[in-house]
Every structure is written in structure tokens, then in C-alpha cells.
Enzyme design. Structure first.
Site, PDB file in Angstrom:
ATOM      1  CB  VAL A 147       1.655  -0.004   4.107  1.00 19.76           C
ATOM      2  CG1 VAL A 147       1.651  -1.120   5.131  1.00 19.76           C
ATOM      3  CG2 VAL A 147       1.340   1.383   4.406  1.00 19.76           C
ATOM      4  CG  ASP A 179      -7.415  10.531   5.739  1.00 18.82           C
ATOM      5  OD1 ASP A 179      -7.976  10.809   4.914  1.00 18.82           O
ATOM      6  OD2 ASP A 179      -6.024  10.136   5.643  1.00 18.82           O
ATOM      7  N   GLY A 239       0.603   5.478   1.181  1.00 16.05           N
ATOM      8  CA  GLY A 239      -0.228   6.380   1.905  1.00 16.05           C
ATOM      9  C   GLY A 239       0.328   7.866   1.483  1.00 16.05           C
ATOM     10  N   GLY A 240      -0.284   8.845   2.207  1.00 18.19           N
ATOM     11  CA  GLY A 240       0.180  10.327   1.926  1.00 18.19           C
ATOM     12  C   GLY A 240       1.704  10.534   2.539  1.00 18.19           C
ATOM     13  CG  PHE A 241       2.332  11.614   5.795  1.00 16.81           C
ATOM     14  CD1 PHE A 241       3.057  12.887   5.475  1.00 16.81           C
ATOM     15  CD2 PHE A 241       1.095  11.478   6.135  1.00 16.81           C
ATOM     16  CE1 PHE A 241       2.605  13.855   5.835  1.00 16.81           C
ATOM     17  CE2 PHE A 241       0.595  12.893   5.871  1.00 16.81           C
ATOM     18  CZ  PHE A 241       1.110  14.155   6.043  1.00 16.81           C
ATOM     19  N   GLY A 242       4.085   7.774   3.093  1.00 19.62           N
ATOM     20  CA  GLY A 242       4.972   6.702   2.953  1.00 19.62           C
ATOM     21  C   GLY A 242       4.525   5.389   2.351  1.00 19.62           C
ATOM     22  N   GLY A 287       0.901  -1.155   0.144  1.00 19.61           N
ATOM     23  CA  GLY A 287       0.068  -0.042   0.153  1.00 19.61           C
ATOM     24  C   GLY A 287       0.910   1.253   0.030  1.00 19.61           C
ATOM     25  CE  LYS A 294       1.368   5.926   8.112  1.00 22.42           C
ATOM     26  NZ  LYS A 294       0.258   6.483   9.043  1.00 22.42           N
TER      27      LYS A 294
END
Length: 832
Positions: free
Chosen positions: A530, A643, A525-528, A523, A544
Site C-alpha cells: 500500500v 480478516d 498486506g498478504g496480496f501486495g 503498509g 493498494k
């Protein structure tokens, strides 16, 4: 577009236009074969199965020349492909058929001359007398060997000037073979014109428009796995999932536009612009959505080598730092073609440095290697005398340039930072200024800090008290009870006390994920990213890893540790520990084998969607509601998630939902019912109106997100991707419209079996609509919504129409660049 909607379109058009009345008397087939008398004469057409495309003869505007082409079955003549574009027929004496050698041939029956042929070399060698010609619902014309099913020829591999969904342009890096668009000579002449467009993968894959002489006219910037980073608008969420670039083992890269539920196309026009348009049923015309080049700075190398173009400046061209115009006279006259030259030579090994240029379209001809660390890019470039600049993208890695910087453009708030190599003497003035601006305040701060420490120490010594650290929540609210969760953050040494949660070493995490190998990526995400991992004891984990480029990474890391470390609920994901070493900030969670809800619901190739029957979907809705109820009412703290979206709902082995990603969560005080912020976070499509537009959030903001989730689960489609036959109505508006017209079942995912469940599904749909109403006071609280789902509350009120029900509406305009692409989280109102 589905067959049902296409047939509806055809029915409407046949009733209302002479054009499609004539179409209804066509050959009424999508296929002809070589073993029959299947001939397409001028005036005949064959039509795709869902009546979306047709093949027949046509004349462009203001000419009597005749061409065989594929066009949409719309009131307005819209041709997407032309066969004999360079050899027009002079009158209506043309005919098309499959010849004995298996090729499609156009013949002038008046002279019995062959005008055009597919010339497929494979046709003659593969049972030519047993071939079929079919026009598909994607607009592709295919010649197939009927016995083997092998495709002999297809129009998608020989495109004209139009790019439609499911079509691909391609480039083979070994053979150099390309599939490209080629513009018409002009609006009335389909001959190959002055421009071509397609994918080039010789460096990093990117799209180009080329002039007749082969020189670039425009480029998209490199593909980073999510977007083309040289197109400013691609950073915004309405383009999420709109295009894709893939490659195969034979070295061919493909650029594809997936099929949406709108009729859309991209045309390379005769003036060298790519123009995307979509068909509006109301006005019965094509509406422009996007074009490239969009302005003067989009044209390739407008400002020449080492020049930078900014459309908001006057003049638009300037030299990048450390460079000056190659010809001052020409530059003053507005002739920037010669670009700029370096003021001072590089010293290579003598202390060269870099000047940072923020928010740019990176130069053309980048070399690259993958690294998640930007400092590795800098170290490589400093150690290589031929490297003159570098940049970093979290998905591409390190990009660097050797000879020249060409086609640099300044963006507004989005883009990549470019680091340009300059000699140490060129950086001297900046260093003096840096010393004055930075060092002196730091010295002053140190003096003040030391004085405060001495005063503090004396006070402690006099009172004999022991001072304990306290954790401070956002907005200045002190919550001392959180101190066990995160008692100290020492950013200078990169250590975090995670209280009772274990700290893993980076080595253990790296080994568990096979050094963050791409095959373990589960996956983004907005900050890195997974990753899936396996600990030495065999336990599977989800890792994460916050991006080292994220300026807000530590804030989100801290928030997540504070919030989730003390939360225990079956519908919340469990945090197992973390790792903080140097720049690395990593959180370790329990692994969810069924991945996230968005994968199960929205991924067209995911096998899990087939197991999501209504009972399982309703159980997921209830579980999300219970998890949200715990956050709002039952946990030690009142927590607003901010979120909530499908990618942040994970599914365990038993399909139990677990809310995850608390990096944006806020803790409310006991008497606090809302909060105002200038820092809007969340994801477009799930943000409540009062939050997205005014920065005001509360428990009802999460309820709005929960309502969107419910409707997505019922429909099986993503709110930000949804279009229906009325292009301006989004998922929420469509749900409200169908429910208010007593046609709620028309909204339900067609893949679900709903027999005997109709009332329950429509009731759930009504609850979702109550949750997405415009005003917070109109929405139920989460405990009320959960009671509605369990039927503890039997009677439901009538929902009002959601405000965010229009696609490309005023809401999108108001948000502007506040939205993000690919479900990445909005972190600031200004670009990051």
C-alpha cells in the site's frame, strides 16, 4: 522483560535458592568506575539494575579454571559472554578492575600478571581516569567516558557464543569488518572453537555458520525485509517480528533480535548448531525452540553443485532437472560432494527455456536487482548468456545466478520458485507433453464453447430477450443486484467494469505515488503493498497494489470491488476507484493520515501511541463495533469480513476507525447463518476456533476477531507477540486469568492513565472476553456487543476461558503451516 517482572523473579529465586541468596549479598551495584576502588574479586558480582544479568568469575562444568563472564541470574548457570576465554585463571586469585588507562583488566593477584584486557584504543585518548563500567539489563557490558558519555568499549561488539535480544551481529560491505559469534571449543572449554556465525551482506544479507576453514556450514537464505527465506519455519506467524536486518549509511548491515517478554537466547554450540532456547519458570530449565541446521539438508551444499536436497526423499540428494551426477559411482555410494553436471550445453540465443522448481531454498551467491515483475527477471536472464537461473521474491525483486547453483533445498509448501535455464533440446520432451496435455483440451474446450455460443445465440434470437450479465457471489449464490458494481471481468484483456467507480490509468497512479517509490510505502498486506499518493488535483490517496505474483489476486480484487463499492458507512474505508491494466490490479482508497491501528498501538517508535488515551481507545472500539454492525445487519447485504485485525483498521485525522481490506469478505444470503469452507482465510491470532480448525464461519467469527481487537487495544500489545511470566499463557488467557482473579487492571496498558476509569475499562475487558469464548453460541452478536459497550445492556454474563489462550499449544500444532508470518493473510490450507 520489564523491571517489575525481573524483580519478581529475583524475589522468588532469593527465597527459594541458595544460589540467589548468595547473589543478594553481591556488590549490589551495576557500575564501577576508574576513580574509585571498584574491584571485582573472585566471589563478587555486579548485577544489572533489574537483576537480570550479573558479571563475575565462574568455572565451566568439570573444570576448576576460572573466567570472568556475564551470565543470567538464574538457578542454572547460563553464561552469555566470557572475557578471558583463551587465558583461563588456574585458581580463584583473579580480580577485575578499570585500569588507569580506562580499560577493563583481569589480573592474577597471586602473580600480579595481567591475564586479559579490553585493549580499547580509544580509552587512553578520552580521559581514562574518568571511565565507568556498567552491566545493563540487556546483558551488555559497557565502558563509558563519564564526562562525554561516549562508549569506549562494549561486550556486544565482542560476543562469545550467545546471541541475546538487542544484540546485533553485523557486516560492513566496504571494510569487511564483522561482529560474529564464536563457539566454545567444547562444553567445558570457552576457547574459540571450530565454528563462527554471523551476517554476510556481500550479496543479499543472510546469516551463516562458518567452519574453521572459512567454508559455510549453514546459511539462512536471503533476508527479504520480513523473513529469511531460506528458513522454512520463518514463514510461520510465531516468528513475526522476531528478527530484523537494517543497514546504515556507512555500509554496515545489522542483524538484531528485538527484546521480547520472555528470557530467550540463541547459542552457537561447539558442534556448529545455532540453538534458540527460552527459560521456563515452571520447570526452571531452558526449553529448545529452534535449531539450525535442523536436518541433513540444512547443512551447506550437502548435494554439491546443481544438486537438490529433500529431507523427505531417500536418498535425500537428486540432480536438478537437466543435470546428471558428475560421478555416477560416487553418487551411488552416497558421496554427493561433486554434485551434478549439465546434460546438454546451453545454446544462448537459440531458444533456451526455463524449468520451474517450486518451493525451494534459493541457491547461494545470488545477484539481484529490484523489480516487481517476474517477467522482467525472465527477460533479463534470457538476454544474458551467463545467467543460468533466476527467481523472484516480491520484496527482494529479481535474483539470478551466473556460475553454479549450490545449496538448493526443497521445502514443503513454502519457499521461492526457482527457474533453471536449460537448452531448447532439453525442454523438447516437455514441450511435446505440454502440447498433448494442454493444447488438445484447449482445442476441445474451444469447440464446446463455440457450440454453446451458437446455441445461446439462437435461443436469444428466437426469444428476442436481452441477456444481462449477473454478478455471482462465492459458493455459487447469484446476486443480480451487484451487477453495477462489477458487470464483467475479462481477464484475457485485463479490463474490469467498476460500475459507478472511476477507472484510473496506470500512468496516473504511478505518477501519484512517484512510481511506487519506497518512501511512499505505508503498509504491506498478504496480496501486495500500500502506497501513499497524491492525485493531480491535490487529493491524497492510498493505493493498494496487488502483487503480480499472487495467483489469487484477481479473486481478491473482484471480491473487494463487489463488496465495498456499495457500502457507505463512516466506519468503513471509502473506495475511490481502481486500475486494471495488463497484470496490474490496483485499488484506490481515501487516505488515512493516522495510518492503521497496529502502527499506533504496537510500533514502539510510533509517537501516536502516546495520544491513545482510554477515551480515544474506547471510541475506536465503539467505531469498529458500529462498522461491524453495519456489515452484519444494516447494509444491503450480510457481509462477513473474515480478516478483522489491527492492520485492517485505519484511523482518519479525527481518530475515527474505518474497517478496510474486504478482499476476504463473504456475502451471506438472507437465510444463511453460517458457511463451511475448505479455504480458510484470515490471520493467526484473530481466527475463531471453529473457523481455524473446521472451516466453519459466521457472524460470530467476526465477533471473535472483534473481541481479540478489544483486548489488544486495552493491553496495547499484539496477541501473536504476547508472552507473560507464565510463558504458556497468551494474551487471551492472561486477560481471562487476571479478570477472573479480580485483577483486571493488572492487564491494562501501563502507559495509560486510568484514574477514575477503572470500572469502565474492566467492563470493556469483560465484553472482549465474552466475544472470544470457544463456542459461537456463547458469544454475543455484534449488535449485542455494541449495546453492551453503550450500556444499553447493563448486566454482563461471566465469560468462559478462551480456547486459544495457550502459546505454542495444540492449536499451533494443528494449524501447522496454515499460519503466516508478519500478519500476512492465510489464503489456502496448502502452501501458495
Amino acid at each position: 522483560m520489564s523491571r517489575k517482572i525481573s524483580q519478581l523473579f529475583l524475589h522468588q529465586f532469593c527465597l527459594s535458592t541458595i544460589f540467589l541468596t548468595a547473589l543478594c549479598f553481591s556488590l549490589q551495584t551495576d557500575t564501577i568506575n576508574s576513580s574509585s576502588s571498584g574491584i571485582i574479586r573472585d566471589g563478587d558480582t555486579i548485577v544489572s539494575r533489574s537483576n537480570k544479568f550479573k558479571l563475575g568469575f565462574f568455572s565451566p562444568p568439570n573444570t576448576t579454571h576460572r573466567y570472568l563472564g556475564i551470565s543470567y541470574t538464574l538457578p542454572e548457570q547460563t553464561v552469555i559472554w566470557v572475557a578471558n576465554r583463551d587465558t583461563p585463571l588456574q585458581d580463584s586469585s583473579g580480580a577485575a578492575a578499570l585500569s588507569l588507562d580506562g580499560n577493563l583488566v583481569i589480573t592474577d593477584t597471586a602473580t600480579n600478571q595481567t591475564v586479559w584486557s579490553t585493549n580499547a584504543a580509544a580509552a587512553a585518548a578520552s580521559s581514562p581516569t574518568n571511565t565507568t563500567l556498567q552491566i545493563t539489563d540487556t546483558g551488555n557490558l559497557i565502558i563509558t567516558n563519564s564526562s562525554s558519555g561516549i562508549k569506549i568499549w562494549e561486550s556486544f561488539l565482542h560476543p562469545s557464543d550467545v546471541f541475546v535480544p538487542t544484540m546485533s551481529t553485523s557486516d560492513n560491505i566496504y571494510t569487511g569488518k564483522k561482529v560474529m559469534l564464536s563457539a566454545w571449543e567444547n562444553d567445558t572449554d570457552p576457547r574459540r572453537g571450530s565454528f563462527t556465525a554471523g551476517l554476510d551482506a556481500s550479496h543479499l544479507p543472510q546469516n551463516y555458520i562458518w567452519r574453521r576453514d572459512g567454508q559455510p556450514h549453514w546459511r539462512s537464505g536471503p533476508w527479504n525485509g520480513l523473513v529469511f527465506i531460506g528458513i522454512q519455519s520463518s514463514y510461520f506467524s510465531f516468528l513475526d517480528g522476531f528478527v530484523d536486518v537494517t543497514n546504515d549509511s556507512a555500509g554496515t548491515f545489522y542483524y538484531t533480535m528485538p527484546e521480547w517478554k520472555i528470557v530467550n537466547r540463541v547459542t552457537l554450540n561447539s558442534s556448529g548448531s545455532l540453538v534458540e532456547t527460552m527459560w521456563d519458570l515452571k520447570s526452571k530449565r531452558w526449553i529448545p525452540l529452534w535449531a539450525a541446521p535442523e536436518n541433513e539438508c540444512d547443512v551447506y551444499a550437502t548435494c554439491g553443485p546443481f544438486g537438490s536436497c529433500n529431507v523427505e526423499d531417500s536418498p535425500v540428494c537428486s540432480c536438478v532437472e537437466g543435470f546428471e551426477p558428475a560421478s555416477v559411482e560416487e553418487w551411488a555410494r552416497g558421496n554427493w560432494s561433486r554434485g551434478c553436471r549439465r546434460r546438454r550445453k546451453l545454446e544462448c540465443g537459440g531458444g533456451d527455456g526455463f524449468s520451474r522448481m517450486q518451493f525451494v531454498k534459493v541457491p547461494d551467491l545470488a545477484q539481484h536487482f529490484y523489480s516487481e515483475r517476474i517477467d522482467e527477471c525472465r527477460r533479463y536472464c534470457l538476454g544474458n548468456c551467463s545467467c543460468i537461473a533466476y527467481a523472484h521474491d516480491s520484496n527482494i525483486g529479481c535474483m539470478f545466478w551466473r556460475d553454479t547453483l549450490v545449496d538448493v533445498q526443497k521445502f514443503k509448501g513454502v519457499g521461492v520458485d526457482l527457474y533453471i535455464r536449460l537448452s531448447v533440446s532439453e525442454l523438447g520432451n516437455h514441450r511435446e507433453k505440454w502440447l498433448f496435455i494442454v493444447i488438445l483440451p484447449v482445442v476441445g474446450f474451444v469447440v464446446v464453447a463455440v457450440s454453446m455460443f451458437i446455441a445461446w445465440y439462437m435461443l436469444v434470437k428466437r426469444k428476442g430477450d436481452k441477456i444481462q450479465d449477473r454478478s455471482v457471489a462465492e459458493a455459487g449464490h447469484t446476486i443480480s443486484s451487484l451487477s453495477p458494481a462489477i458487470s464483467s471481468i475479462d481477464a484475457s484483456v485485463g479490463k474490469v467494469d467498476m460500475g459507478e467507480l472511476p477507472l484510473f490509468t496506470f500512468e496516473i497512479i504511478a505518477n501519484a505515488t512517484k512510481h511506487f517509490h519506497v518512501t511512499n510505502l505505508i503498509g504491506r498486506g498478504g496480496f501486495g503493498h500500500v502506497y501513499k499518493g497524491t492525485l493531480p488535483n491535490g487529493q491524497e490517496i492510498a493505493v493498494k497494489r496487488l502483487s503480480v505474483d499472487s495467483g489469487q489476486g484477481m479473486q481478491e480484487f473482484t471480491s473487494e470491488v463487489i463488496v465495498i463499492s456499495k457500502l457507505q458507512h463512516r466506519n468503513l474505508v471509502r473506495l475511490l476507484g481502481g486500475c486494471v491494466e495488463k497484470q496490474e490490479k490496483i485499488l484506490v482508497y481515501e487516505y488515512m493520515p493516522n495510518k492503521s491501528l497496529d502502527v499506533c498501538l504496537f510500533d514502539p517508535i510510533s509517537p501516536t501511541k502516546n495520544v491513545l488515551d482510554w477515551r480515544r481507545r474506547f471510541s475506536i472500539i465503539e467505531g469498529i463495533g458500529r462498522g461491524l454492525l453495519y456489515l452484519h445487519k444494516d447494509s444491503r447485504f450480510r457481509i462477513i469480513h473474515r480478516d478483522l485485525k489491527p492492520s485492517n483498521v485505519l484511523l482518519d485525522q479525527e481518530w475515527n476507525p474505518k474497517i478496510s481490506d474486504f478482499g476476504m469478505a463473504r456475502i451471506f444470503g438472507g437465510n444463511q447463518d453460517h458457511h463451511d469452507t475448505a479455504r480458510v482465510v484470515g490471520t493467526y491470532g484473530y481466527m475463531a476456533p471453529e473457523y481455524a480448525l473446521e472451516g466453519r464461519f459466521s457472524e460470530k467469527s467476526d465477533v471473535y476477531s472483534f473481541g481479540v481487537l478489544m483486548l489488544e487495544i486495552i493491553k496495547g500489545e499484539k496477541n501473536t507477540h504476547y508472552y507473560n511470566e507464565d510463558w504458556s499463557v497468551g494474551l487471551l488467557g492472561s486477560a481471562w486469568k487476571m479478570w477472573s482473579e479480580d485483577n483486571g487492571l493488572g492487564f491494562v496498558d501501563e502507559s495509560m492513565e486510568i484514574s477514575g476509569l477503572e470500572k469502565e475499562i474492566v467492563r470493556c475487558m469483560q465484553i472482549g472476553l465474552l466475544c472470544v469464548q470457544e463456542y459461537p453460541q456463547e458469544r454475543p452478536s455484534v449488535d449485542t456487543a455494541v449495546s453492551m459497550l453503550s450500556r444499553e445492556i447493563a448486566e454482563l454474563s461471566t465469560p468462559n476461558r478462551p480456547i486459544f489462550s495457550q502459546k505454542h499449544s495444540a492449536f499451533t500444532t494443528q494449524l501447522g503451516c496454515f499460519t503466516t508470518t508478519n500478519d500476512l493473510t492465510v489464503t489456502e490450507l496448502d502452501g501458495r
